[in-house]
Design a protein around this motif. Structure first.
Motif, short mmCIF file in Angstrom:
data_model
loop_
_atom_site.label_atom_id
_atom_site.label_comp_id
_atom_site.label_asym_id
_atom_site.label_seq_id
_atom_site.Cartn_x
_atom_site.Cartn_y
_atom_site.Cartn_z
N UNK A 159 -11.54 -4.80 -7.80
CA UNK A 159 -12.21 -5.52 -6.72
C UNK A 159 -11.35 -5.55 -5.46
N UNK A 160 -10.04 -5.85 -5.65
CA UNK A 160 -9.13 -5.84 -4.50
C UNK A 160 -9.04 -4.44 -3.92
N UNK A 161 -8.98 -3.45 -4.81
CA UNK A 161 -8.84 -2.07 -4.36
C UNK A 161 -10.04 -1.59 -3.57
N UNK B 7 8.52 7.56 -7.37
CA UNK B 7 9.41 7.31 -8.50
C UNK B 7 9.68 5.81 -8.62
N UNK B 8 9.71 5.14 -7.48
CA UNK B 8 9.95 3.70 -7.49
C UNK B 8 8.76 2.96 -8.10
N UNK B 9 7.60 3.25 -7.54
CA UNK B 9 6.37 2.61 -8.00
C UNK B 9 5.45 3.70 -8.53
N UNK B 10 5.38 3.82 -9.87
CA UNK B 10 4.66 4.93 -10.47
C UNK B 10 3.21 5.02 -10.05
N UNK B 11 2.56 3.87 -9.98
CA UNK B 11 1.15 3.87 -9.61
C UNK B 11 0.95 3.32 -8.19
N UNK B 12 2.02 3.25 -7.42
CA UNK B 12 1.90 2.72 -6.07
C UNK B 12 1.95 1.20 -6.05
N UNK B 13 1.73 0.65 -4.87
CA UNK B 13 1.72 -0.81 -4.73
C UNK B 13 0.40 -1.24 -4.10
N UNK B 14 0.11 -2.53 -4.22
CA UNK B 14 -1.18 -3.00 -3.70
C UNK B 14 -1.05 -3.65 -2.34
N UNK B 15 -2.09 -4.36 -1.92
CA UNK B 15 -2.15 -4.96 -0.59
C UNK B 15 -0.93 -5.81 -0.26
N UNK B 16 -0.39 -6.47 -1.28
CA UNK B 16 0.72 -7.38 -1.04
C UNK B 16 2.05 -6.77 -1.48
N UNK B 17 2.05 -5.47 -1.76
CA UNK B 17 3.28 -4.81 -2.17
C UNK B 17 3.65 -5.04 -3.62
N UNK C 107 0.81 -1.22 0.00
CA UNK C 107 0.00 0.00 0.00
C UNK C 107 0.84 1.27 0.00
N UNK C 108 1.82 1.33 -0.91
CA UNK C 108 2.62 2.54 -1.07
C UNK C 108 1.92 3.48 -2.04
N UNK C 109 1.94 4.76 -1.74
CA UNK C 109 1.38 5.72 -2.68
C UNK C 109 2.34 5.90 -3.85
N UNK C 110 1.86 6.45 -4.97
CA UNK C 110 2.73 6.58 -6.15
C UNK C 110 4.03 7.32 -5.84
N UNK D 268 -6.40 5.27 -2.20
CA UNK D 268 -7.08 5.46 -3.48
C UNK D 268 -6.38 4.90 -4.72
N UNK D 269 -5.02 4.82 -4.77
CA UNK D 269 -4.41 4.44 -6.06
C UNK D 269 -4.89 3.11 -6.62
#
Lengths: 298, 328
Positions: A254-256, A75-85, A70-73, A264-265
């Motif tokens: 659905x996961x989001x 430079x590393x992750x342009x659109x962020x990361x999800x529940x599991x990174x 759950x990282x927000x957007x 939100x991402x």
């Protein structure tokens, strides 16, 4: 405008006696539509993304990294990361692959089944027509989404299953389209002429009827690809359709949705991907319609 | 005219029957064993046998279908829910109202927004207004409605706190977002259709005549163009209605609307096939009836259809009179 057309329009498949000039005309009309050209590029972009997802993605779409969940957007992750990174950007690239593949499969199936039904009904007419149209009537009366949901529930999750579920909704549309096109063509003088000098049914269909059906078919494929992408993501979103571990935009939404309150991402970006591809196919299809069928305006 | 209506209704009956038979077949093919779902994990062979006998599942398919049809047509009985053990119809009665209410409101909203927009963009063709409306309808046609719903939740429910994110909470205000989000695609489609049918009509000869005889622009639009342009929109609205009702499956889940759509997904996951069957049949029959009504209403409005049936049996006369658009 006839100098620069050679080889440009190969993909359009519009066959006529004067091959170059017809495709040239279509291309000329299409290029005048700036928005449609933009749509075309979106579709090309989608195809490229789907084809080269492994090369374009910066992370493995299923590589779990719980520390960075759950990282927000950034430079590393342009659109962020999800529940599991997992990296959302990479997952969207791979998701495009799934969506496009399933949409294409669904489109093909419905075109083959619906197209055959419509062609038969249109060409044979009379009793065959009445019988086939009754079947189409029945299929039309169940809302497409509902039918897709039921068939998806019946077949279970998966790429092929979803393609089939989505295709059923497209069958009536294809059938009606081909039927009405062929009805129009059947009474044309050139068909009469071909029959008069002794062509058999098959030859008439392949040589004269089908080429004249190409324009509406191509338009329909483009527009229904967009519609299919929407339907697939809708199915996956409510927990049917394509499910994890296969990456799919609707399933990502659905996961989001479970973490919509804090993060939100995960909800925004997959939806944007669906919207942009829908937009691309719709604009491209509309432009094609204007270019291929100049009689129909507005 | 009566003849037309009756013949349309008679055609509808086999369609409904065919839909029921097909959906019934589909539901019997779905994975999982309903008897096991009810009994849980601990049961004896005898219990299993007794249960499947009670549910009629031990009989051949055709007999099951016959029983189902009999119960449905004669007793209006959709069977018993496998999860709640109550008659399916009792579970669905209030949900049916909610789904149809939301569908009707969405459709009304669609007409209220799409019709003025379509007229304006056709009348002022190639103006800023027209481009604005076209842009909007293209955009709305591309946005998946479940995503719009999620975005609305983020904006209106979580950030601004104006509306509840769950429909059941907050009374009527909870239903604003489901109604609006359900209608987005229909608004786009209807606007575009109306614009193009309006443009067709405006270029007709009788429009020129109306202007030539000195009617104001407003009068030509309202009295002459609109009547003919709205005629082909009616079937569009009919299809949109059934699309909206079908689409409620997705939207209702997002807002936890206590309607049939959310129940459908729950029942599929819970392998409650009688409920799945009932919901599919109800929605399909509903959309068949709506399409039938649309057909009948358009027949009443369209002088061409009316003339065709009025003249039957009497002296033949040419049906094309007065201000009827050829439609092309």
């Amino acid at each position: 405008m006839s100098e620069n057309e050679k080889g440009v329009g190969d993909g359009l498949g519009v066959v006529g006696l004067k091959r170059h000039s017809q495709i040239g005309d279509v291309l000329f009309r299409f290029r005048k539509h700036k928005v449609a050209v933009a749509g075309f590029f979106v579709v090309v972009l989608l195809a490229v993304v789907a084809a080269f997802a492994p090369a374009l993605a910066r992370y493995n779409p299923s590589a779990i990294d719980p520390v960075n969940a759950l990282q927000f957007p950034s430079a590393e992750h342009w659109f962020g990361t999800d529940l599991f990174g997992r990296d959302t950007f990479s997952r969207i690239l791979y998701g495009g692959r799934t969506s496009l593949l399933v949409a294409l499969l669904g489109c093909l199936v419905s075109m083959v089944i619906g197209g055959t039904m419509g062609a038969l009904a249109g060409y044979k007419g009379d009793k065959v027509d009445v019988a086939l149209m009754r079947i189409i009537d029945i299929m039309v009366s169940v809302p497409g989404v509902l039918l897709a949901v039921c068939i998806s529930a019946l077949l279970g999750a998966g790429v092929w299953q979803t393609a089939l579920a989505v295709s059923v909704g497209g069958i009536p549309q294809n059938a009606l389209l081909l039927r009405s096109t062929i009805f129009g063509i059947r009474s044309q003088d050139y068909i009469e002429a071909a029959k008069t000098y002794g062509s058999r049914d098959l030859r008439v269909i392949v040589k004269h009827v089908l080429p004249n059906c190409m324009a509406p078919l191509i338009i329909n494929v483009t527009l229904s690809l967009g519609a299919n992408i929407l339907m697939i993501s809708g199915l996956s979103f409510i927990g049917l359709g394509v499910q994890p571990p296969t990456v799919e935009w609707g399933a990502m939404l659905n996961e989001g949705q479970t973490v919509i309150r804090q993060f939100w991402p995960m909800v925004v970006f997959p939806g944007m991907a669906i919207a942009i591809s829908m937009l691309g196919f719709n604009l491209f299809g509309d432009g094609l319609r204007d270019a291929l069928d100049p009689k129909q305006k507005h | 005219m009566l003849r037309y209506v009756v013949s349309r209704i008679l055609i509808m009956i086999p369609t409904v029957l065919a839909v029921i038979i097909i959906v019934f077949a589909l539901s019997r093919m779905m994975p999982g064993d309903p008897v096991r779902t009810i009994l849980g994990s601990n049961y004896t062979e005898a219990q299993y046998k007794e249960m499947s006998e009670r549910m009629g599942l031990d009989k051949p398919y055709v007999v099951q279908l016959g029983n189902y049809l009999y119960n449905l047509v004669v007793k209006h009985d959709f069977g018993i829910s496998y999860t709640t053990s109550r008659p399916v119809l009792d579970d669905l009665r209030s949900r049916m109202k909610v789904t149809f209410l939301i569908g009707t409101l969405s459709c009304l909203l669609t007409s209220c927004i799409a019709i003025p927009l379509g007229i304006i963009s056709a009348v002022r063709q190639n103006s800023v207004m027209d481009y604005g409306v076209s842009f909007l309808s293209i955009l709305m046609a591309a946005l998946p409605n479940f995503w719009v719903a999620l975005m609305c939740i983020i904006l209106f429910c979580l950030r601004l706190g104006w509306l509840p994110a769950t429909a059941a909470l907050g009374g009527w205000r909870g239903y604003i977002l489901p109604v609006v989000c359900n209608g987005t695609l229909s608004i786009a489609v209807t606007t575009r259709q109306l614009r193009s049918s309006m443009l067709d009509v405006v270029s007709q000869d009788y429009e020129r005549t109306a202007r030539a005889k000195g009617l104001s622009e407003r009068q030509t639009i309202i009295n002459h163009a609109l009547k003919n342009a709205l005629l082909p929109i009616l079937p569009v609205l009919g299809t949109q209605f059934s699309m909206i009702i079908g689409g409620s499956v997705v939207i209702e889940n997002i807002f936890s609307v206590p309607g049939m759509g959310s129940k459908l997904v729950n029942s599929i996951n819970g392998r409650d096939y009688n409920t799945v069957l009932a919901i599919t049949i109800l929605i399909s029959v509903f959309s068949i009836v709506v399409l039938l009504l649309v057909d009948i209403v358009s027949a009443f409005i369209d002088p061409r259809v009316k003339a065709e049936f009025a003249s039957r049996g009497k002296k033949r006369r040419l049906p094309r009179t007065g201000e009827v658009a050829s439609g092309r």
